[in-house]
Design a protein around this motif. Structure first.
Motif, PDB file in Angstrom:
ATOM      1  N   GLY A  13       0.820  -1.209   0.000  1.00  0.00           N
ATOM      2  CA  GLY A  13       0.000   0.000   0.000  1.00  0.00           C
ATOM      3  C   GLY A  13       0.848   1.252   0.000  1.00  0.00           C
ATOM      4  O   GLY A  13       1.971   1.278  -0.522  1.00  0.00           O
ATOM      5  N   ALA A  14       0.304   2.305   0.645  1.00  0.00           N
ATOM      6  CA  ALA A  14       0.878   3.651   0.545  1.00  0.00           C
ATOM      7  C   ALA A  14       2.346   3.728   0.972  1.00  0.00           C
ATOM      8  O   ALA A  14       3.150   4.391   0.312  1.00  0.00           O
ATOM      9  N   ILE A  15       2.710   3.048   2.049  1.00  0.00           N
ATOM     10  CA  ILE A  15       4.071   3.228   2.568  1.00  0.00           C
ATOM     11  C   ILE A  15       5.101   2.360   1.832  1.00  0.00           C
ATOM     12  O   ILE A  15       6.310   2.598   1.923  1.00  0.00           O
ATOM     13  N   ASP A  36       0.177  -9.411  -1.458  1.00  0.00           N
ATOM     14  CA  ASP A  36      -0.875  -8.501  -0.984  1.00  0.00           C
ATOM     15  C   ASP A  36      -2.205  -9.210  -1.215  1.00  0.00           C
ATOM     16  O   ASP A  36      -2.300 -10.068  -2.106  1.00  0.00           O
ATOM     17  N   LEU A  37      -3.209  -8.859  -0.424  1.00  0.00           N
ATOM     18  CA  LEU A  37      -4.559  -9.377  -0.688  1.00  0.00           C
ATOM     19  C   LEU A  37      -4.980  -8.963  -2.098  1.00  0.00           C
ATOM     20  O   LEU A  37      -5.703  -9.682  -2.776  1.00  0.00           O
ATOM     21  N   ARG A  41      -2.480  -4.704  -7.029  1.00  0.00           N
ATOM     22  CA  ARG A  41      -1.733  -3.639  -6.346  1.00  0.00           C
ATOM     23  C   ARG A  41      -0.265  -4.063  -6.176  1.00  0.00           C
ATOM     24  O   ARG A  41       0.650  -3.274  -6.384  1.00  0.00           O
ATOM     25  N   LEU A  72       4.055  -4.935   5.938  1.00  0.00           N
ATOM     26  CA  LEU A  72       3.561  -3.572   5.703  1.00  0.00           C
ATOM     27  C   LEU A  72       2.049  -3.562   5.545  1.00  0.00           C
ATOM     28  O   LEU A  72       1.485  -2.743   4.826  1.00  0.00           O
ATOM     29  N   HIS A  78      -1.257  -7.030  11.397  1.00  0.00           N
ATOM     30  CA  HIS A  78       0.167  -7.215  11.724  1.00  0.00           C
ATOM     31  C   HIS A  78       0.424  -8.560  12.408  1.00  0.00           C
ATOM     32  O   HIS A  78       1.344  -9.296  12.042  1.00  0.00           O
ATOM     33  N   GLU A  95       5.765  -2.935  10.240  1.00  0.00           N
ATOM     34  CA  GLU A  95       5.516  -1.503  10.387  1.00  0.00           C
ATOM     35  C   GLU A  95       4.864  -1.304  11.763  1.00  0.00           C
ATOM     36  O   GLU A  95       4.437  -2.240  12.414  1.00  0.00           O
ATOM     37  N   LYS A  96       4.837  -0.069  12.196  1.00  0.00           N
ATOM     38  CA  LYS A  96       4.276   0.230  13.517  1.00  0.00           C
ATOM     39  C   LYS A  96       2.759   0.393  13.436  1.00  0.00           C
ATOM     40  O   LYS A  96       2.256   0.697  12.353  1.00  0.00           O
ATOM     41  N   HIS A 162      -4.817  10.274   2.791  1.00  0.00           N
ATOM     42  CA  HIS A 162      -4.685   8.822   2.562  1.00  0.00           C
ATOM     43  C   HIS A 162      -5.943   8.317   1.848  1.00  0.00           C
ATOM     44  O   HIS A 162      -7.054   8.571   2.317  1.00  0.00           O
ATOM     45  N   TYR A 182       6.371   6.947  16.882  1.00  0.00           N
ATOM     46  CA  TYR A 182       7.525   7.800  16.563  1.00  0.00           C
ATOM     47  C   TYR A 182       7.977   8.565  17.804  1.00  0.00           C
ATOM     48  O   TYR A 182       9.164   8.635  18.128  1.00  0.00           O
TER      49      TYR A 182
END
Ligand SMILES: NC(=O)c1ccc[n+]([C@@H]2O[C@H](COP(=O)([O-])OP(=O)(O)OC[C@H]3O[C@@H](n4cnc5c(N)ncnc54)[C@H](O)[C@@H]3O)[C@@H](O)[C@H]2O)c1
Length: 368
Positions: A13-15, A36-37, A41, A72, A78, A95-96, A162, A182
């Motif tokens: 995705g985006a990140i 990815d599902l 994409r 991600l 996650h 990712e967080k 987003h 962060y």
């Protein structure tokens, strides 16, 4: 330098584009497959990169080439993806936040221990020159004994930019779980682990309106708090005051300030790797900019994965699951405190991650 570590990415995705770029330029990492599902994409995401296979998640987990799974996906997925990677005997870097809940995250860490694989987690921005230069200033005694910090993140919300912002307003999201990693990872890096928290939280609207992309104008439900304030009592005795909000319009407050008995620091935005660290010894001396003195230079998202992958066996990676779990525990406890009205003790802890010398990422991460 040894062989690069083979990476498989789940979630394009985006990140993901930022990770593709970093992996492409770091010789320690080689991207071999993505999943990815939404396979279209995934195909579109890797089009610029030759020789990367597009697989289902099950195929990725079964692929013996993949040494570390870079997770991600959205926070709610996650743990599920991490547990599959762990069951397949692979290291996993998420990712967080580490997971949508601390219970899920604890299950991941237990499974990883049992399988003798490692869990790492973003954010890696705190390994850049911004937070690391501030950390060096503190460790060098520039501000004397640290006594307090402030951390402020104020925006009207990510639905403005987003295209699929649903997860920001679902469990695992909200300003605290999304942006808190962060700030709190930076505060733990600067001041050490947290012992107790006191929180307060509010939610201004039941719905948000998507501001961009193919779903522009669509309303999405809000099921999390969107303004969170709190105090973190660090084990050292220092107190950090935190404001994380998707309900503000704008702010001129510094992202992070750290105050010591002999001076104060303005620490740059922990969502970025770089930025100026300002130092003052007192009002009459004004503020001076400290030269970058520590951290990965010119880093991008993914440098923490390279650092993780090159940490020798038996050593705790800087971007460890233990640190990310402590940060998640602190965030969840802030919300528990906000809802109960009582201070919450933090049962988890971690070490301050080892500092990063001033280095180019491709030079330093070479011990694998
Ligand atoms: N967007 C940002 O600017 C940004 C910045 C830093 C960190 N992050 C973090 O990165 C993660 C992903 O964010 P994003 O903005 O890229 O989200 P996104 O919604 O744009 O992309 C997530 C992708 O994961 C896929 N996915 C979801 N569940 C899956 C599953 N079970 N199996 C396989 N694929 C699955 C989705 O199809 C989607 O393509 C989140 O944890 C977020 O907090 C995002």
């Amino acid at each position: 330098m040894g062989q690069p570590v083979n990476v498989g990415i789940v979630g394009c995705g985006a990140i993901s584009a930022q990770y593709f770029q970093t992996i492409d330029r770091l010789p320690q990492l080689r991207l071999v497959a993505v999943a990815d599902l939404d396979l279209d994409r995934a195909r579109a995401a890797v089009r610029p990169y030759a020789g990367v296979d597009v697989l289902s998640v099950a195929e990725m987990m079964a692929d013996p080439r993949v040494g570390v799974v870079l997770n991600l996906t959205i926070p709610a997925a996650h743990a599920e993806i991490a547990l599959q990677a762990i069951a397949a005997g692979k290291d996993v870097y998420c990712e967080k936040p580490l997971a949508a809940t601390a219970v899920e995250a604890a299950g991941m860490l237990r499974a990883a221990d049992a399988a003798q694989v490692r869990v790492g987690c973003a954010p890696d921005t705190v390994l850049g020159t911004g937070t690391q230069t501030a950390r060096k200033a503190i460790d060098d005694g520039l501000i004397g004994r640290p006594v307090a910090a402030t951390a402020t993140m104020m925006t009207p919300g990510h639905e403005r930019w987003h295209p699929n912002p649903d997860f920001y307003y679902a469990p695992g999201g909200g300003p605290l779980l999304d942006m808190g990693p962060y700030y709190i990872t930076s505060l733990v890096t600067l001041l050490g682990p947290v012992a107790t928290v006191i929180g307060a939280a509010s939610r201004t609207r039941a719905k948000r309106t998507i501001g961009s992309g193919s779903r522009q104008g669509e309303e999405i439900p809000v099921t999390v708090d969107t303004h969170v304030s709190g105090v973190l009592v660090h084990t050292s005795g220092a107190l950090s005051t935190l404001v994380m909000s998707f309900d503000g319009t704008a702010t001129k407050a510094p992202n992070i300030e750290v105050h010591g008995e002999a001076g104060s620091l303005v620490v740059p935005d922990p969502n970025y790797f770089e930025g100026s660290v300002l130092f003052s010894k007192g009002r009459e001396d004004g503020w001076q900019t400290l030269p970058a003195a520590a951290g990965y230079v010119g880093a991008g998202r993914g440098v923490g994965l390279a650092d993780f992958a090159s940490t020798p066996a038996g050593e705790e990676p800087r971007t460890s699951g233990t640190l990310a779990y402590h940060v998640l525990d602190v965030m969840e406890s802030l919300l528990t405190s906000a809802h109960s009205g009582a201070a919450a003790n933090i049962t988890s802890t971690c070490e301050r991650p080892p500092p990063v010398d001033l280095t180019e990422p491709s030079q330093n991460i070479d011990s694998m």
